[in-house]
Design an enzyme around this catalytic site. Structure first.
Site, PDB file in Angstrom:
ATOM      1  N   ALA A 118      62.511  -3.944  35.808  1.00  0.00           N
ATOM      2  CA  ALA A 118      63.318  -2.723  35.703  1.00  0.00           C
ATOM      3  C   ALA A 118      62.495  -1.505  35.302  1.00  0.00           C
ATOM      4  O   ALA A 118      63.047  -0.437  35.080  1.00  0.00           O
ATOM      5  CB  ALA A 118      64.452  -2.935  34.702  1.00  0.00           C
ATOM      6  N   ARG A 123      53.344   4.642  38.118  1.00  0.00           N
ATOM      7  CA  ARG A 123      51.938   4.685  38.521  1.00  0.00           C
ATOM      8  C   ARG A 123      51.733   4.338  39.997  1.00  0.00           C
ATOM      9  O   ARG A 123      50.689   4.578  40.571  1.00  0.00           O
ATOM     10  CB  ARG A 123      51.117   3.717  37.636  1.00  0.00           C
ATOM     11  CG  ARG A 123      50.961   4.234  36.215  1.00  0.00           C
ATOM     12  CD  ARG A 123      50.451   3.167  35.264  1.00  0.00           C
ATOM     13  NE  ARG A 123      51.517   2.292  34.789  1.00  0.00           N
ATOM     14  CZ  ARG A 123      51.345   1.306  33.917  1.00  0.00           C
ATOM     15  NH1 ARG A 123      50.151   1.053  33.433  1.00  0.00           N
ATOM     16  NH2 ARG A 123      52.364   0.555  33.518  1.00  0.00           N
ATOM     17  N   THR A 168      60.080  -3.506  27.404  1.00  0.00           N
ATOM     18  CA  THR A 168      60.164  -4.900  27.855  1.00  0.00           C
ATOM     19  C   THR A 168      61.092  -5.747  26.962  1.00  0.00           C
ATOM     20  O   THR A 168      61.745  -6.667  27.448  1.00  0.00           O
ATOM     21  CB  THR A 168      58.762  -5.528  27.920  1.00  0.00           C
ATOM     22  OG1 THR A 168      58.071  -5.220  26.701  1.00  0.00           O
ATOM     23  CG2 THR A 168      57.966  -5.010  29.083  1.00  0.00           C
ATOM     24  N   ASN A 207      47.229  -9.737  26.453  1.00  0.00           N
ATOM     25  CA  ASN A 207      48.499 -10.364  26.837  1.00  0.00           C
ATOM     26  C   ASN A 207      48.688 -10.294  28.347  1.00  0.00           C
ATOM     27  O   ASN A 207      48.615  -9.225  28.942  1.00  0.00           O
ATOM     28  CB  ASN A 207      49.629  -9.594  26.122  1.00  0.00           C
ATOM     29  CG  ASN A 207      51.001  -9.955  26.629  1.00  0.00           C
ATOM     30  OD1 ASN A 207      51.225 -11.058  27.117  1.00  0.00           O
ATOM     31  ND2 ASN A 207      51.934  -9.025  26.488  1.00  0.00           N
ATOM     32  N   ARG A 221      57.302  -1.212 102.645  1.00  0.00           N
ATOM     33  CA  ARG A 221      56.428  -0.037 102.813  1.00  0.00           C
ATOM     34  C   ARG A 221      56.547   0.470 104.263  1.00  0.00           C
ATOM     35  O   ARG A 221      56.902  -0.291 105.166  1.00  0.00           O
ATOM     36  CB  ARG A 221      54.990  -0.409 102.467  1.00  0.00           C
ATOM     37  CG  ARG A 221      54.432  -1.470 103.355  1.00  0.00           C
ATOM     38  CD  ARG A 221      53.076  -1.960 102.884  1.00  0.00           C
ATOM     39  NE  ARG A 221      52.548  -2.883 103.863  1.00  0.00           N
ATOM     40  CZ  ARG A 221      51.973  -4.036 103.567  1.00  0.00           C
ATOM     41  NH1 ARG A 221      51.863  -4.435 102.317  1.00  0.00           N
ATOM     42  NH2 ARG A 221      51.503  -4.802 104.522  1.00  0.00           N
TER      43      ARG A 221
HETATM   44  C1  UD1 Z   1      52.978  -5.168  29.632  1.00  0.00           C
HETATM   45  C2  UD1 Z   1      52.814  -5.649  28.175  1.00  0.00           C
HETATM   46  C3  UD1 Z   1      51.325  -5.778  27.855  1.00  0.00           C
HETATM   47  C4  UD1 Z   1      50.678  -6.716  28.865  1.00  0.00           C
HETATM   48  C5  UD1 Z   1      50.962  -6.286  30.305  1.00  0.00           C
HETATM   49  C6  UD1 Z   1      50.539  -7.365  31.278  1.00  0.00           C
HETATM   50  C7  UD1 Z   1      54.666  -4.861  26.787  1.00  0.00           C
HETATM   51  C8  UD1 Z   1      55.139  -3.843  25.838  1.00  0.00           C
HETATM   52  N1  UD1 Z   1      53.422  -4.706  27.278  1.00  0.00           N
HETATM   53  O1  UD1 Z   1      52.390  -3.870  29.733  1.00  0.00           O
HETATM   54  O2  UD1 Z   1      51.160  -6.302  26.554  1.00  0.00           O
HETATM   55  O3  UD1 Z   1      49.287  -6.760  28.624  1.00  0.00           O
HETATM   56  O4  UD1 Z   1      52.371  -6.090  30.514  1.00  0.00           O
HETATM   57  O5  UD1 Z   1      50.688  -6.990  32.625  1.00  0.00           O
HETATM   58  O6  UD1 Z   1      55.405  -5.800  27.079  1.00  0.00           O
HETATM   59  N2  UD1 Z   1      59.956  -3.498  32.529  1.00  0.00           N
HETATM   60  C9  UD1 Z   1      61.336  -3.534  32.490  1.00  0.00           C
HETATM   61  N3  UD1 Z   1      61.992  -2.645  31.695  1.00  0.00           N
HETATM   62  C10 UD1 Z   1      61.362  -1.736  30.917  1.00  0.00           C
HETATM   63  C11 UD1 Z   1      59.945  -1.692  30.953  1.00  0.00           C
HETATM   64  C12 UD1 Z   1      59.263  -2.590  31.772  1.00  0.00           C
HETATM   65  O7  UD1 Z   1      61.951  -4.356  33.161  1.00  0.00           O
HETATM   66  O8  UD1 Z   1      62.047  -0.994  30.210  1.00  0.00           O
HETATM   67  C13 UD1 Z   1      59.245  -4.444  33.421  1.00  0.00           C
HETATM   68  C14 UD1 Z   1      58.372  -3.755  34.462  1.00  0.00           C
HETATM   69  O9  UD1 Z   1      59.115  -3.540  35.655  1.00  0.00           O
HETATM   70  C15 UD1 Z   1      57.243  -4.766  34.652  1.00  0.00           C
HETATM   71  C16 UD1 Z   1      57.156  -5.471  33.311  1.00  0.00           C
HETATM   72  O10 UD1 Z   1      58.369  -5.212  32.628  1.00  0.00           O
HETATM   73  O11 UD1 Z   1      57.550  -5.741  35.645  1.00  0.00           O
HETATM   74  C17 UD1 Z   1      55.982  -4.943  32.488  1.00  0.00           C
HETATM   75  O12 UD1 Z   1      56.117  -3.549  32.348  1.00  0.00           O
HETATM   76  P1  UD1 Z   1      54.911  -2.550  32.570  1.00  0.00           P
HETATM   77  O13 UD1 Z   1      55.383  -1.168  32.380  1.00  0.00           O
HETATM   78  O14 UD1 Z   1      54.172  -2.886  33.808  1.00  0.00           O
HETATM   79  O15 UD1 Z   1      54.080  -2.943  31.253  1.00  0.00           O
HETATM   80  P2  UD1 Z   1      52.535  -2.892  31.061  1.00  0.00           P
HETATM   81  O16 UD1 Z   1      52.139  -1.521  30.630  1.00  0.00           O
HETATM   82  O17 UD1 Z   1      51.852  -3.458  32.237  1.00  0.00           O
HETATM   83 MG    MG Z   2      52.441  -3.975  34.289  1.00  0.00          MG
END
Ligand code: UD1
Ligand code: MG
Length: 463
Positions: free
Chosen positions: A11, A16, A81, A172, A443
């Site tokens: 979500a 990016r 997350t 992570n 033809r």
């Molecule tokens: C996240 C982790 C980070 C990890 C990395 C690995 C957290 C806070 N950070 O960072 O520790 O190293 O993944 O790839 O968990 N999402 C939602 N709802 C939200 C925010 C995000 O569903 O409100 C989903 C995104 O769509 C994505 C996933 O959660 O699939 C991770 O979110 P993203 O923004 O990519 O986090 P990272 O900065 O990559």
């Molecule tokens: Mg990510």
């Protein structure tokens, strides 16, 4: 053994990626990024339930999930997350077991890595497990902070990390596993007092340890399998790895891919042994290729079924069609959807087929358009033949019986039927049906004007 459900987070806003499409729907070797994650959850670790967390406005993703019968949970706002996992609580009421949390943007994940991670978490009834990795560049990943005994203390997001913490290389992967009851009780304790103002799932590590709950951090190398796709550069890197994986699997199955770095085969394609594929070819979608085939360079094949011993010569394009055993297609042929090329049939250079059934042993070797046509076995189509299938309003069929000989530069004005063993004289425009065994010529008769050139010479020099 305790039960397992999987919650896939998708979500996030994907800012990016700079795309109007949800990032997890971007194409990776013929499949949307998220499909690989769903496969791991369903087939790889056999979760009894799979829930994808989406935003209310992600219409494209919600449509995809609906069409593929995958359950969704809505996260009203992208508050982080931790908040995303909380959105799945309603769908998991009363569930007692483990919740595996996967990110929809980590498609290279391998089933064995996740299985052994879950096994380890379950084996000692850990309350929380996190799968970690040690990439060469820790980038923006959350850092795994351990104490002097090597025990994990917390996860700190890159944005919130101190300079010392940023030097930590173990990070992570985003893959976590929780005791369900503990998870949904503890999510309420998360705070959003951090740089992003979000509820981080990763803060649950610190919370668990404070409560004296058991936590394990398991290092799941190789790091590139856990690559998270945030930008189009990440997607391109993931594709390189995926292509190598797919091509190595085919080579181990007996397919010749000498220049495998420049051969693009989608994840679902099936290919028989002793088939060779040359560089700059794209084999897409649900294509099946038999054994002992040669696919030359620059060929594009999409959703096609290719028999055994078929030779597709350079720069041919084949879509949604069937090519039977022993046929030869190309170079520079175009086989458009709903066409069939029969056993041992030949389609040559600059020949276009569309909804064309070219039966066994028929030949169309040069410069022709054969659309909405049925062409009998053993027919020879001369160079420059055209089926005129469209009158500007409707399309009509041309039906040519077995063993007909079609002279060069013939036009069939459809609808028209040619009986078997008929002959069509070169340069004919065929507007009426032709009976079997007949010769059809349309033809005009040839005129001879004797000494014409000499007379012309007198008027105008013509050396
Ligand atoms: C996240 C982790 C980070 C990890 C990395 C690995 C957290 C806070 N950070 O960072 O520790 O190293 O993944 O790839 O968990 N999402 C939602 N709802 C939200 C925010 C995000 O569903 O409100 C989903 C995104 O769509 C994505 C996933 O959660 O699939 C991770 O979110 P993203 O923004 O990519 O986090 P990272 O900065 O990559
Ligand atoms: Mg990510």
């Amino acid at each position: 053994m305790s039960k397992l459900v999987t919650v896939i987070l998708a979500a996030g806003q994907s800012t990016r990626m700079k795309s109007k499409r949800s990032k997890v729907l971007h194409n990776l070797a013929g499949q949307p990024v998220i499909s690989y994650v769903v496969d791991i959850a369903k087939k790889g670790v056999k979760s009894e339930k799979v829930i994808v967390v989406v935003g209310p406005k992600q219409d494209d993703l919600r449509k995809y999930l609906k069409e593929n019968h995958i359950a969704e949970a809505i996260q009203k706002q992208p508050l982080g997350t931790g908040n995303a996992v909380q959105a799945s609580e309603n769908k998991l009421k009363g569930f007692d077991g483990y919740v595996l949390v996967l990110c929809g943007d980590v498609p290279l994940l391998q089933a064995e890595v996740v299985s052994s991670f879950i096994k380890r978490v379950k084996s000692k009834n850990f309350t929380l497990g996190v799968l970690t990795m040690t990439p060469s560049d820790a980038g923006n990943y959350g850092r795994i902070v351990r104490d002097l005994d090597g025990e994990v203390i917390k996860i700190v997001e890159a944005r919130d990390a101190s300079e010392e913490e940023l030097k930590i290389r173990e990070v992570n992967s985003g893959i976590l596993c929780f005791d369900a009851k503990w998870l949904f009780k503890s999510l309420k304790k998360l705070s959003n007092k951090n740089v992003k103002g979000e509820y981080y799932i990763t803060d649950l590590v610190g919370i668990a340890l404070k409560e004296g709950a058991s936590v394990v951090a398991f290092n799941g190398e190789p790091a590139h399998d856990l690559l998270g796709i945030n930008t189009r550069i990440d997607l391109a890197r993931a594709y390189e790895i995926m292509r190598e994986r797919i091509n190595k699997k085919h080579m181990l199955g007996g397919v010749g891919l000498l220049d495998y770095r420049h051969i693009n085969i989608d994840a679902n394609v099936k290919i028989g042994a002793d088939t060779s594929i040359m560089p700059y070819s794209f084999i897409r979608g649900d294509t099946r290729i038999g054994k002992d085939c040669i696919i030359e360079n620059g060929v594009v094949i999409e959703n096609a079924v290719i028999g055994d011993g078929v030779h597709i010569k350079a720069h041919s394009v084949i879509e949604d069609s069937k090519i039977a055993d022993g046929a030869i297609v190309g170079p520079f042929s175009r086989v458009r959807p709903d066409s069939k090329v029969g056993k041992g049939a030949r389609v040559g250079n600059f020949v276009e087929l569309k909804k064309c059934d070219l039966k066994d042993g028929a030949k169309a070797n040069h410069l022709s358009y054969l659309g909405d046509a049925s062409i009998g076995s053993g027919v020879n189509i001369g160079c420059g033949t055209i089926t005129c299938n469209y009158d500007g309003v409707s399309k009509y069929r041309t039906v040519i019986g077995d063993n007909v000989f079609v002279g060069s530069d013939t036009q069939f004005v459809a609808p028209v039927r040619i009986g078997k063993c008929a002959t069509i004289g070169a340069g004919s425009t065929i507007t009426k049906d032709v009976p079997a065994d007949a010769l059809a010529l349309s033809r005009s008769d040839q005129k001879i004007i004797k000494n014409w050139s000499k007379k012309r010479k007198k008027k105008k020099s013509c050396s």
